[in-house]
Design a protein around this motif. Structure first.
Motif, short mmCIF file in Angstrom:
data_model
loop_
_atom_site.label_atom_id
_atom_site.label_comp_id
_atom_site.label_asym_id
_atom_site.label_seq_id
_atom_site.Cartn_x
_atom_site.Cartn_y
_atom_site.Cartn_z
N PHE A 1 28.55 -5.09 -25.87
CA PHE A 1 28.71 -4.70 -24.46
C PHE A 1 29.40 -3.32 -24.38
CE2 PHE A 1 31.23 -4.51 -20.57
CZ PHE A 1 30.25 -4.77 -19.62
N ARG B 1 39.74 -12.92 -22.55
CA ARG B 1 39.68 -12.01 -23.69
C ARG B 1 40.59 -12.44 -24.83
NH1 ARG B 1 42.59 -7.12 -25.59
NH2 ARG B 1 44.37 -7.92 -24.45
N VAL C 1 39.88 -2.66 -22.39
CA VAL C 1 39.25 -3.76 -21.63
C VAL C 1 39.04 -3.33 -20.17
CG1 VAL C 1 39.47 -6.14 -20.86
CG2 VAL C 1 40.29 -5.49 -23.10
N GLN D 1 38.53 -0.48 -19.05
CA GLN D 1 37.45 0.49 -18.94
C GLN D 1 36.08 -0.17 -18.99
OE1 GLN D 1 38.65 3.32 -21.90
NE2 GLN D 1 39.08 4.86 -20.34
N VAL D 2 36.01 -1.26 -19.73
CA VAL D 2 34.71 -1.94 -19.86
C VAL D 2 34.38 -2.73 -18.60
CG1 VAL D 2 33.57 -3.80 -21.08
CG2 VAL D 2 34.78 -2.04 -22.36
N LEU D 3 35.41 -3.28 -17.97
CA LEU D 3 35.19 -4.10 -16.78
C LEU D 3 34.80 -3.22 -15.59
CD1 LEU D 3 38.21 -6.50 -16.98
CD2 LEU D 3 35.81 -7.11 -17.23
N VAL E 1 31.29 0.03 -13.41
CA VAL E 1 31.71 0.06 -14.80
C VAL E 1 32.07 1.50 -15.15
CG1 VAL E 1 30.99 -0.34 -17.17
CG2 VAL E 1 30.24 -1.87 -15.37
#
Lengths: 210, 177
Positions: free
Chosen positions: B114, B102, A78, A80-82, B23
């Motif tokens: 995504f 999440r 997570v 890494q995605v943010l 990102v």
């Protein structure tokens, strides 16, 4: 790197259990307070030369056992995605899990405060010494290594594209296009992410049709 | 080493935006920092830019601290505070919110799309960053060799990056790059 007493105390306080705690046995160890989080993250940040992530995994999962391996991997994916630095996001999430917002800020402060002082002291000294040929030479050599470290990380991650849900060719194509736009054509990042990001997500969405 | 408040505000705003674009880690925004600080504003030279990153990587701690060093080299302590706060405020707020969100929907199709979509772009950004950082090294045969050696060692061995950084310092002091 010598082992400070804090870690030994934490290790001896917890019963020496193998891989996983016995079912219905003692609960997994957790930090006693946000202050303990702060010091734990300070300690691991100061050990992280050229990358904190491997140290974080060893300290938090293997030594202190605050997180199972699986939980660590989940949080990392997570993070890494943010947007934002992965290791900073990761420390926030781990802190939040134990003590909410107070914990999140304790880990964040631990991760950043001491290393910030070290690196700014180095930058200040560097400004004084900049004309010294040995220092200039050392930093030129370190600059070459820094470029190599990032390139190697990128090359390692190219391998993960083989399993992409987008399909190999499409994933490689998108990566190559990104390199072209950023490194060769010097597009601003906002344009690159604004154009390629939505395109890639729509493609991935369509490929993952249930 | 000092900038008018209006320039500091511009710097802050630029890093606020970069924070949300980072990102795949802060380093993927380095090309844009280079474009803004070196090419557009002329606040830093190419060499200053690269050594700022090298310095932060050589020091212990998260590599994102290169942002503080860049700010420091632009405008001293005020610059470091400006770039660091700009870089961290949006992303940490979002991370805190997202980690709670999440828990409810970790395996939905949208979240997966995504991740899968962004992965190739993130990999491409890392490679582009490595290329841009190697800019000052590309005019010198020894430095090119050092870049290639580092890549080889990192791919083929489990040696800590710390040792390569040390080797780079020694090789540089010896005047081989």
């Amino acid at each position: 790197m010598p082992v400070p007493e804090v870690a030994q105390d934490a290790a001896s306080a917890a019963p020496p259990h193998p891989e996983s705690p016995a079912p219905g046995g003692t609960p997994p160890p957790r930090p006693a307070s946000p202050a303990e989080l702060f010091w734990a993250f300070t300690r691991l940040a100061l050990q992280g030369f050229g990358g904190v992530l491997p140290v974080a995994q060893r300290e938090l999962v293997e030594r202190r056992r605050w997180l199972a391996k699986q939980e660590f991997v989940e949080l990392l994916s997570v993070a890494q995605v943010l947007p934002g630095p992965n290791i900073v996001n990761l420390s926030l999430m781990i802190g939040d899990r134990f003590f909410g917002a107070r914990g999140a800020f304790a880990s964040l402060a631990g991760m950043l405060a001491a290393p910030l002082i070290v690196v700014l002291a180095a930058a200040a000294v560097y400004a004084e010494l900049a004309r010294h040929p040995l220092v200039a030479g050392a930093l030129r050599g370190m600059g070459a290594v820094a470029a190599g470290l990032i390139l190697a990380t990128g090359i390692k991650l190219v391998g993960t594209l083989k399993q992409s849900a987008l399909g190999r060719e499409l994933a490689f194509g998108l990566a190559a296009l990104t390199v072209l736009l950023v490194a060769v054509l010097h597009w601003p990042l906002l344009w690159v992410l604004g154009c390629l990001g939505p395109l890639a997500m729509v493609l991935a969405w369509r490929r993952s049709k249930p | 080493m000092s900038l008018p408040a209006s320039d500091l505000l511009g710097l802050f705003g630029h890093f606020l935006v970069l924070s949300l674009l980072a990102v795949g880690g802060g380093i993927t925004t380095a090309p844009d920092m280079h474009r803004y600080l070196v090419l557009e504003r002329g606040w830093l030279s190419d060499a200053q830019f690269t050594t700022s990153i090298a310095l932060a990587q050589a020091a212990p701690g998260p590599n994102i601290l290169f942002v503080a060093v860049l700010g420091w080299n632009v405008a001293g302590a005020a610059g470091a505070a400006t770039t660091m706060l700009g870089m961290l405020l949006p992303s940490t707020t979002l991370a805190l919110w997202a980690t709670r969100w999440r828990h409810q929907r970790r395996d939905t199709r949208g979240v997966r799309a995504f991740t899968e979509g962004m992965t190739p772009i993130t990999v491409g950004l890392l490679l582009a960053t490595g290329w841009i950082l190697s800019e000052p090294s590309r005019h010198d045969l020894g430095a090119v060799a050092m870049v290639l050696l580092t890549v080889g060692v990192m791919l083929k061995t489990r040696l800590s990056p710390m040792w390569m950084v040390a080797a780079g310092a020694v090789v540089g002091m010896a005047g081989w790059v």
